[in-house]
Design a protein around this motif. Structure first.
Motif, PDB file in Angstrom:
ATOM      1  N   HIS A  49       0.809  -1.209   0.000  1.00 15.39           N
ATOM      2  CA  HIS A  49       0.000   0.000   0.000  1.00 15.39           C
ATOM      3  C   HIS A  49       0.850   1.270   0.000  1.00 15.39           C
ATOM      4  N   ALA A  50       2.002   1.228   0.623  1.00 13.94           N
ATOM      5  CA  ALA A  50       2.884   2.402   0.605  1.00 13.94           C
ATOM      6  C   ALA A  50       3.375   2.680  -0.818  1.00 13.94           C
ATOM      7  N   ARG A  51       3.706   1.620  -1.566  1.00 12.42           N
ATOM      8  CA  ARG A  51       4.114   1.808  -2.964  1.00 12.42           C
ATOM      9  C   ARG A  51       2.970   2.366  -3.797  1.00 12.42           C
ATOM     10  N   GLN A  52       1.780   1.826  -3.607  1.00 16.75           N
ATOM     11  CA  GLN A  52       0.628   2.298  -4.375  1.00 16.75           C
ATOM     12  C   GLN A  52       0.290   3.750  -4.039  1.00 16.75           C
ATOM     13  N   ARG A  53       0.398   4.109  -2.779  1.00 20.80           N
ATOM     14  CA  ARG A  53       0.113   5.488  -2.363  1.00 20.80           C
ATOM     15  C   ARG A  53       1.138   6.450  -2.955  1.00 20.80           C
ATOM     16  N   THR A  54       2.399   6.066  -2.958  1.00 13.01           N
ATOM     17  CA  THR A  54       3.446   6.917  -3.534  1.00 13.01           C
ATOM     18  C   THR A  54       3.211   7.123  -5.022  1.00 13.01           C
ATOM     19  N   ALA A  55       2.856   6.063  -5.714  1.00 12.90           N
ATOM     20  CA  ALA A  55       2.595   6.171  -7.152  1.00 12.90           C
ATOM     21  C   ALA A  55       1.362   7.028  -7.418  1.00 12.90           C
TER      22      ALA A  55
ATOM     23  N   ARG B 121       0.137   9.468  -5.482  1.00 13.34           N
ATOM     24  CA  ARG B 121       0.417  10.872  -5.167  1.00 13.34           C
ATOM     25  C   ARG B 121       1.299  11.532  -6.214  1.00 13.34           C
ATOM     26  N   ALA B 122       2.126  10.742  -6.907  1.00 10.35           N
ATOM     27  CA  ALA B 122       3.023  11.299  -7.927  1.00 10.35           C
ATOM     28  C   ALA B 122       2.320  11.515  -9.261  1.00 10.35           C
ATOM     29  N   SER B 123       1.115  10.968  -9.414  1.00  9.64           N
ATOM     30  CA  SER B 123       0.422  11.094 -10.697  1.00  9.64           C
ATOM     31  C   SER B 123      -0.054  12.531 -10.925  1.00  9.64           C
TER      32      SER B 123
ATOM     33  N   ASP C  11      -6.702  11.077   1.040  1.00  8.53           N
ATOM     34  CA  ASP C  11      -5.350  10.877   1.569  1.00  8.53           C
ATOM     35  C   ASP C  11      -5.126  11.742   2.798  1.00  8.53           C
TER      36      ASP C  11
ATOM     37  N   ARG D 185      -4.454  10.491   6.656  1.00  7.73           N
ATOM     38  CA  ARG D 185      -3.324  10.913   7.496  1.00  7.73           C
ATOM     39  C   ARG D 185      -3.808  11.477   8.828  1.00  7.73           C
TER      40      ARG D 185
END
Length: 94
Positions: free
Chosen positions: A17-23, A25-27, A39, A43
């Protein structure tokens, strides 16, 4: 062994989930979208739970220290009103 297995599975789920969230947020176009609001709410919820857990741990920890160091104050007095404690000398009297 069970706790280790649960921790391992939780770590794998967190990593995914951390990888998916990072991807996500970068979109492009993420800022100002519904996903950004979710998001932010996520938090805030995590921070609320963390603060709640910390405050509860501090409260229970402080109470535990008090009970450990001042355990004699935690026992009811045999002379307190409503106390049902009977001493050995009182129990043997007719």
């Amino acid at each position: 062994m069970q706790a280790l297995l649960i921790a391992l599975v939780a770590g794998l789920v967190l990593a995914f989930h951390a990888r998916q969230r990072t991807a996500m947020r970068a979109s492009a176009g993420f800022d100002g979208s519904a996903g950004a609001r979710v998001d932010m709410a996520f938090r805030y919820a995590v921070c609320f739970v963390a603060v709640f857990v910390i405050l509860m741990a501090l409260g229970f920890g402080t109470y535990g220290v008090f009970r450990a160091y001042w355990s004699d104050t935690m026992r009811p007095s045999p002379h307190a009103p409503g106390s049902s404690t009977i001493s050995a000398a009182e129990a043997t009297q007719p």
